[in-house]
Design a protein around this motif. Sequence first.
Motif, PDB file in Angstrom:
ATOM      1  N   PHE A 130       0.798  -1.218   0.000  1.00 63.49           N
ATOM      2  CA  PHE A 130       0.000   0.000   0.000  1.00 63.49           C
ATOM      3  C   PHE A 130       0.836   1.277   0.000  1.00 63.49           C
ATOM      4  CE2 PHE A 130      -2.994  -3.218   0.954  1.00 63.49           C
ATOM      5  CZ  PHE A 130      -4.209  -2.751   0.473  1.00 63.49           C
ATOM      6  N   THR A 131       2.131   1.149  -0.202  1.00 70.01           N
ATOM      7  CA  THR A 131       2.973   2.334  -0.366  1.00 70.01           C
ATOM      8  C   THR A 131       2.427   3.130  -1.551  1.00 70.01           C
ATOM      9  OG1 THR A 131       4.874   1.062   0.411  1.00 70.01           O
ATOM     10  CG2 THR A 131       5.333   3.130  -0.754  1.00 70.01           C
ATOM     11  N   GLY A 132       2.177   4.415  -1.352  1.00 66.82           N
ATOM     12  CA  GLY A 132       1.605   5.241  -2.417  1.00 66.82           C
ATOM     13  C   GLY A 132       0.095   5.300  -2.381  1.00 66.82           C
ATOM     14  N   ASN A 133      -0.538   4.441  -1.568  1.00 67.01           N
ATOM     15  CA  ASN A 133      -1.993   4.461  -1.343  1.00 67.01           C
ATOM     16  C   ASN A 133      -2.777   4.465  -2.662  1.00 67.01           C
ATOM     17  OD1 ASN A 133      -4.145   4.462   0.483  1.00 67.01           O
ATOM     18  ND2 ASN A 133      -4.375   6.669   0.351  1.00 67.01           N
ATOM     19  N   ARG A 134      -2.477   3.495  -3.529  1.00 67.08           N
ATOM     20  CA  ARG A 134      -3.106   3.425  -4.844  1.00 67.08           C
ATOM     21  C   ARG A 134      -4.439   2.675  -4.791  1.00 67.08           C
ATOM     22  NH1 ARG A 134      -0.538   7.361  -6.653  1.00 67.08           N
ATOM     23  NH2 ARG A 134      -1.102   6.861  -8.780  1.00 67.08           N
ATOM     24  N   GLY A 135      -5.446   3.218  -5.462  1.00 66.55           N
ATOM     25  CA  GLY A 135      -6.772   2.613  -5.484  1.00 66.55           C
ATOM     26  C   GLY A 135      -6.790   1.216  -6.061  1.00 66.55           C
ATOM     27  N   GLY A 136      -5.974   0.964  -7.073  1.00 64.52           N
ATOM     28  CA  GLY A 136      -5.929  -0.358  -7.689  1.00 64.52           C
ATOM     29  C   GLY A 136      -5.505  -1.439  -6.721  1.00 64.52           C
ATOM     30  N   VAL A 137      -4.637  -1.101  -5.783  1.00 62.88           N
ATOM     31  CA  VAL A 137      -4.180  -2.079  -4.794  1.00 62.88           C
ATOM     32  C   VAL A 137      -5.343  -2.486  -3.886  1.00 62.88           C
ATOM     33  CG1 VAL A 137      -2.552  -2.538  -2.911  1.00 62.88           C
ATOM     34  CG2 VAL A 137      -1.817  -1.218  -4.906  1.00 62.88           C
ATOM     35  N   TYR A 138      -6.168  -1.517  -3.505  1.00 64.20           N
ATOM     36  CA  TYR A 138      -7.353  -1.825  -2.697  1.00 64.20           C
ATOM     37  C   TYR A 138      -8.277  -2.774  -3.460  1.00 64.20           C
ATOM     38  CZ  TYR A 138      -6.195   1.917   0.614  1.00 64.20           C
ATOM     39  OH  TYR A 138      -5.585   2.696   1.567  1.00 64.20           O
ATOM     40  N   PHE A 139      -8.497  -2.475  -4.739  1.00 67.62           N
ATOM     41  CA  PHE A 139      -9.370  -3.312  -5.572  1.00 67.62           C
ATOM     42  C   PHE A 139      -8.830  -4.731  -5.669  1.00 67.62           C
ATOM     43  CE2 PHE A 139     -10.140  -5.206  -9.740  1.00 67.62           C
ATOM     44  CZ  PHE A 139     -11.528  -5.265  -9.748  1.00 67.62           C
ATOM     45  N   GLU A 140      -7.553  -4.863  -5.988  1.00 65.44           N
ATOM     46  CA  GLU A 140      -6.961  -6.177  -6.201  1.00 65.44           C
ATOM     47  C   GLU A 140      -6.909  -6.985  -4.912  1.00 65.44           C
ATOM     48  OE1 GLU A 140      -3.319  -4.997  -8.186  1.00 65.44           O
ATOM     49  OE2 GLU A 140      -4.519  -4.005  -9.719  1.00 65.44           O
ATOM     50  N   ALA A 141      -6.563  -6.336  -3.796  1.00 65.56           N
ATOM     51  CA  ALA A 141      -6.545  -7.030  -2.510  1.00 65.56           C
ATOM     52  C   ALA A 141      -7.954  -7.459  -2.117  1.00 65.56           C
ATOM     53  CB  ALA A 141      -5.943  -6.134  -1.429  1.00 65.56           C
ATOM     54  N   GLY A 142      -8.927  -6.589  -2.335  1.00 63.21           N
ATOM     55  CA  GLY A 142     -10.318  -6.925  -2.009  1.00 63.21           C
ATOM     56  C   GLY A 142     -10.848  -8.059  -2.855  1.00 63.21           C
ATOM     57  N   PHE A 143     -10.495  -8.058  -4.140  1.00 59.74           N
ATOM     58  CA  PHE A 143     -10.938  -9.129  -5.031  1.00 59.74           C
ATOM     59  C   PHE A 143     -10.357 -10.466  -4.583  1.00 59.74           C
ATOM     60  CE2 PHE A 143     -10.604 -11.668  -8.970  1.00 59.74           C
ATOM     61  CZ  PHE A 143     -11.955 -11.736  -9.279  1.00 59.74           C
ATOM     62  N   ALA A 144      -9.051 -10.486  -4.291  1.00 63.25           N
ATOM     63  CA  ALA A 144      -8.406 -11.719  -3.828  1.00 63.25           C
ATOM     64  C   ALA A 144      -9.012 -12.177  -2.504  1.00 63.25           C
ATOM     65  CB  ALA A 144      -6.899 -11.507  -3.670  1.00 63.25           C
ATOM     66  N   TYR A 145      -9.213 -11.240  -1.603  1.00 59.21           N
ATOM     67  CA  TYR A 145      -9.797 -11.565  -0.292  1.00 59.21           C
ATOM     68  C   TYR A 145     -11.191 -12.155  -0.470  1.00 59.21           C
ATOM     69  CZ  TYR A 145     -10.950 -10.988   4.643  1.00 59.21           C
ATOM     70  OH  TYR A 145     -11.308 -11.227   5.942  1.00 59.21           O
ATOM     71  N   GLY A 146     -11.969 -11.569  -1.378  1.00 59.05           N
ATOM     72  CA  GLY A 146     -13.309 -12.076  -1.659  1.00 59.05           C
ATOM     73  C   GLY A 146     -13.306 -13.477  -2.248  1.00 59.05           C
ATOM     74  N   LEU A 147     -12.245 -13.831  -2.957  1.00 62.87           N
ATOM     75  CA  LEU A 147     -12.111 -15.190  -3.497  1.00 62.87           C
ATOM     76  C   LEU A 147     -11.637 -16.177  -2.435  1.00 62.87           C
ATOM     77  CD1 LEU A 147     -10.357 -14.510  -6.941  1.00 62.87           C
ATOM     78  CD2 LEU A 147     -12.745 -15.153  -6.564  1.00 62.87           C
ATOM     79  N   GLY A 148     -11.270 -15.665  -1.266  1.00 63.66           N
ATOM     80  CA  GLY A 148     -10.760 -16.529  -0.202  1.00 63.66           C
ATOM     81  C   GLY A 148      -9.263 -16.770  -0.281  1.00 63.66           C
ATOM     82  N   LEU A 149      -8.562 -15.989  -1.107  1.00 70.40           N
ATOM     83  CA  LEU A 149      -7.111 -16.142  -1.212  1.00 70.40           C
ATOM     84  C   LEU A 149      -6.428 -15.389  -0.066  1.00 70.40           C
ATOM     85  CD1 LEU A 149      -6.564 -15.531  -5.034  1.00 70.40           C
ATOM     86  CD2 LEU A 149      -6.752 -17.711  -3.839  1.00 70.40           C
ATOM     87  N   PRO A 150      -5.341 -15.930   0.463  1.00 72.35           N
ATOM     88  CA  PRO A 150      -4.596 -15.190   1.478  1.00 72.35           C
ATOM     89  C   PRO A 150      -4.009 -13.911   0.878  1.00 72.35           C
ATOM     90  CG  PRO A 150      -3.884 -17.494   1.405  1.00 72.35           C
ATOM     91  CD  PRO A 150      -4.775 -17.265   0.222  1.00 72.35           C
ATOM     92  N   VAL A 151      -4.084 -12.831   1.635  1.00 73.78           N
ATOM     93  CA  VAL A 151      -3.498 -11.556   1.229  1.00 73.78           C
ATOM     94  C   VAL A 151      -2.437 -11.189   2.250  1.00 73.78           C
ATOM     95  CG1 VAL A 151      -3.911  -9.096   0.813  1.00 73.78           C
ATOM     96  CG2 VAL A 151      -5.629 -10.787   0.113  1.00 73.78           C
ATOM     97  N   ILE A 152      -1.238 -10.897   1.770  1.00 66.67           N
ATOM     98  CA  ILE A 152      -0.170 -10.402   2.639  1.00 66.67           C
ATOM     99  C   ILE A 152      -0.113  -8.892   2.430  1.00 66.67           C
ATOM    100  CG2 ILE A 152       2.288 -10.445   3.166  1.00 66.67           C
ATOM    101  CD1 ILE A 152       2.325 -13.371   2.273  1.00 66.67           C
ATOM    102  N   TRP A 153      -0.352  -8.140   3.495  1.00 65.14           N
ATOM    103  CA  TRP A 153      -0.472  -6.687   3.468  1.00 65.14           C
ATOM    104  C   TRP A 153       0.882  -6.086   3.837  1.00 65.14           C
ATOM    105  CZ3 TRP A 153      -5.670  -5.505   2.459  1.00 65.14           C
ATOM    106  CH2 TRP A 153      -6.573  -6.547   2.675  1.00 65.14           C
ATOM    107  N   THR A 154       1.414  -5.195   2.992  1.00 62.58           N
ATOM    108  CA  THR A 154       2.687  -4.542   3.280  1.00 62.58           C
ATOM    109  C   THR A 154       2.571  -3.040   3.002  1.00 62.58           C
ATOM    110  OG1 THR A 154       3.668  -4.781   1.071  1.00 62.58           O
ATOM    111  CG2 THR A 154       3.942  -6.641   2.575  1.00 62.58           C
ATOM    112  N   CYS A 155       3.427  -2.262   3.662  1.00 56.37           N
ATOM    113  CA  CYS A 155       3.464  -0.825   3.412  1.00 56.37           C
ATOM    114  C   CYS A 155       4.752  -0.245   3.965  1.00 56.37           C
ATOM    115  CB  CYS A 155       2.272  -0.127   4.073  1.00 56.37           C
ATOM    116  SG  CYS A 155       2.144   1.630   3.648  1.00 56.37           S
TER     117      CYS A 155
END
Length: 194
Positions: A130-155
Motif C-alpha cells: 500500500f505504499t503510495g496508497n493506490r486505489g488499484g491495490v485496494y481493488f486487487e486485494a479486495g478481489f483476492a480476499y473475496g475469493l478466499g485467497l490469502p493476502v499479505i499486506w505490506t506498506c
Amino acid sequence: QLNQEIEIDENVPAIAYAKNSEELEEMLSTLTDIGCLAYENVFGSRKYSLTPKGFERAENLQKEIVKSTQCFIAMWFSAEMLRVCETYIKKAIIDSDYHPIIVSDIEHNDKICDQIIAEIRKSKFLIADFTGNRGGVYFEAGFAYGLGLPVIWTCRKDHLDDIHFDVNHYNFIVWEAGEELYEKLKNRIQATIL
C-alpha cells in the motif's frame, strides 16, 4: 444452510456470478439435475434448497487448497517501487518457492482489468503493498480476499498513516528498507502460505 430455502430475485444472478438470468436458470437447472439443489414450485413461486449432497460439495469447496504456485503482486508502479519489487519482493517470493506475477510484466491483448482478474484467479495468494496508497491495490486485494485467497499486506513506514481505515487493522508488514521487506516477507510467506 442445509434445507434452507433460497429466494430467487433480481439480485441473484450477480450473487451467483451469472452473466444474466438465463445463465442463472441454467445453473439452477444443472444443480437440481445433479442433486445439489432441491426444487419446489409453491403457488407459482420457485423455491430452492440445498440438499445434503449440495451441502457436502460446498463444504469440500471451502476446504480445497489452491494448487497454484503463483503469487500476484499488487502495488504502485512508481520507478522506485518497481525497483523494490524487482530486487526484494520478487526475490522473497522466489526464495519461498513461488512464482511472482505483476501485471506490468505480462504480454496481453486484453483490457488490463480483465488480465488482472484472470491472474488473481490463477494465484495461490496475493501481496498487496500500500505504499503510495493506490486505489488499484485496494481493488486487487479486495478481489483476492473475496475469493478466499490469502493476502499479505505490506506498506513502507512513511506511507502507513495514509492507509484507509477499512484495511489498516490488518497485520501489515511495515518496512523502511528493501532488505527488511525481503526478510519479513519471506518469513511471512513461509510461515502462512501452505
